[in-house]
Design a protein around this motif. Structure first.
Motif, short mmCIF file in Angstrom:
data_model
loop_
_atom_site.label_atom_id
_atom_site.label_comp_id
_atom_site.label_asym_id
_atom_site.label_seq_id
_atom_site.Cartn_x
_atom_site.Cartn_y
_atom_site.Cartn_z
N ILE A 108 -58.54 -30.54 22.83
CA ILE A 108 -57.89 -31.39 23.81
C ILE A 108 -58.91 -32.22 24.59
N GLN A 109 -60.18 -31.97 24.30
CA GLN A 109 -61.26 -32.57 25.07
C GLN A 109 -61.09 -34.06 25.28
N SER A 110 -60.51 -34.74 24.33
CA SER A 110 -60.42 -36.19 24.47
C SER A 110 -59.20 -36.62 25.29
N ASP A 111 -58.40 -35.67 25.71
CA ASP A 111 -57.18 -35.99 26.46
C ASP A 111 -57.29 -35.40 27.87
N PRO A 112 -57.83 -36.18 28.81
CA PRO A 112 -58.12 -35.65 30.16
C PRO A 112 -56.88 -35.09 30.85
N ILE B 100 -71.58 -34.46 20.40
CA ILE B 100 -71.52 -34.07 18.99
C ILE B 100 -71.74 -32.57 18.84
N LEU B 101 -72.73 -32.05 19.55
CA LEU B 101 -73.01 -30.62 19.45
C LEU B 101 -71.80 -29.80 19.87
N ARG B 102 -71.15 -30.19 20.95
CA ARG B 102 -69.99 -29.41 21.39
C ARG B 102 -68.86 -29.46 20.37
N GLN B 103 -68.63 -30.63 19.80
CA GLN B 103 -67.58 -30.73 18.79
C GLN B 103 -67.93 -29.88 17.57
N LEU B 166 -65.09 -26.70 30.42
CA LEU B 166 -63.86 -26.83 31.20
C LEU B 166 -63.48 -28.28 31.49
N ASN B 167 -64.50 -29.13 31.62
CA ASN B 167 -64.23 -30.48 32.10
C ASN B 167 -64.10 -31.53 31.01
N GLY B 168 -64.42 -31.17 29.78
CA GLY B 168 -64.41 -32.19 28.76
C GLY B 168 -65.70 -32.95 28.75
#
Lengths: 202, 202
Positions: A108-112, B100-103, B166-168
């Motif tokens: 969901i990271q890309s959907d704030p 990129i690393l997180r993904q 948590l924050n994206g």
DNA sequence: CTCTTAAGCTACTAGCAGTATCTTAAGAGA
DNA sequence: TCTCTTAAGATACTGCTAGTAGCTTAAGAG
């Protein structure tokens, strides 16, 4: 099939099917066809209620959370309370529910917007317990005022969450839990008010 | 096209194309067709060298890392060194490389083998700097022996990593960095050896 | 009894990972 | 220079999945 469910009953059946699929195969492997088949309905019926796979799974995740508010542990010592809370958090994070939540968060990271709602739900679950435990310890004189910040209150769970981010799904060992409590949380909470702070402002 | 690359030259071209795709669209949106097209080759050529999309992207990720070893900051105070290190870590984590690393990490959770190699690479990058900074502070008498544990040494970066989880993708603010340093790292490092520990063993 | 709503069914598009096959250029050895 | 092996390149294919479209028919309200 001659009988046809509608409205709330159908919605409940879909959510239940999604919960079961989430539990069995996880978020990554869940398919809309799978949920539809398990619910005895069709994909487009699901899409009439939720706009996407992610939205359905977030709703299902909410649906599978325990409802009743759980109690704050009271062992008599800050260390004991902290270990109890952290162990409970670890149990949740290593359960299917925890695994699903991490997969959801990652996807969901890309959907704030969705990020915020999920994260708030995560955060709200725990902070108050830690503040309660700290407040009790403060009233016993065990901790000073400087420890009563959100950052210190959540530091143990934050570190635990980091373990899962680095280690994958495998459960974190009790040794790591005590390490976090004994090397970080308790020292932070019970430190002397201002040993040598504000060392320099450059 | 009449000229045809082979061996190392071709491999380099593919990796370079993958790096560019990773930088532009990220891991999630990277496609093998996209990499192949950008490299001026075909998908099956890629699959002759790497067994999967994930494997290619891990290789490309390695390929895009800065090579030279960076220096350990030395500001004269533990707080200053910590802020410098944490700011540097934050810059990396908020850059395309960090995203990129997180993904990648999120997508590899089910593969313990690849998890380990990636995580080790992440961890190795930082710990020694923090230990150096702590050791210097210890030689100045700023910190006690109890702070020289891996857990305490990495606590700031661990908390920062948790913020990103948590924050994206949005960068963590400098205020949060100072909060982590002032409320957690410095107090932990500069605490008195044993204020009132071992409170109870139940 | 009728009429509106939505459930159920089937078929579709579009995109992507990974595989297979065939042609042909590169480059090594004679 | 000729030949022969290797692998690059092109193309097409399978299989899977998210999401959409359109039609048929049961539910349930009035």
């Amino acid at each position: 099939m001659t009988t046809r469910r509608r409205g709330a009953a159908l919605e409940e059946a879909i959510l239940q099917a999604a919960v079961e699929e989430l539990t069995e195969v996880g978020y990554r492997e869940l398919t809309m066809d799978g949920v539809a088949a398990r619910a005895g309905t069709a994909k487009n019926v699901i899409y009439r209620r939720w706009p996407s796979r992610a939205a359905l799974c977030i709703a299902a995740y909410r649906h599978m959370l325990p409802s009743g508010p759980d109690s704050t542990p009271d062992t008599g010592s800050l260390r004991g309370d902290a270990l109890a809370l952290l162990t409970r958090a670890n149990d949740r994070m290593s359960s299917p529910v925890g695994r699903i939540l991490r997969q959801l968060l990652a996807d969901i990271q890309s959907d704030p917007e969705r990020m915020r709602e999920l994260r708030d739900q995560v955060a709200r679950a725990g902070v108050s317990h830690w503040l309660t435990v700290l407040a009790r310890a403060a009233s016993r004189g065990e901790v000073g005022q400087q420890a009563l910040t959100p950052r210190v209150a959540t530091v143990a769970v934050d570190l635990l969450r980091n373990e899962y981010a680095l280690n994958g799904a495998t459960a974190v060992s009790p040794e790591v839990l005590t390490e976090i409590v004994d090397q970080v949380f308790v020292p932070l909470a019970t430190q002397a008010p201002a040993p040598s702070d504000a060392s320099s402002r450059d």
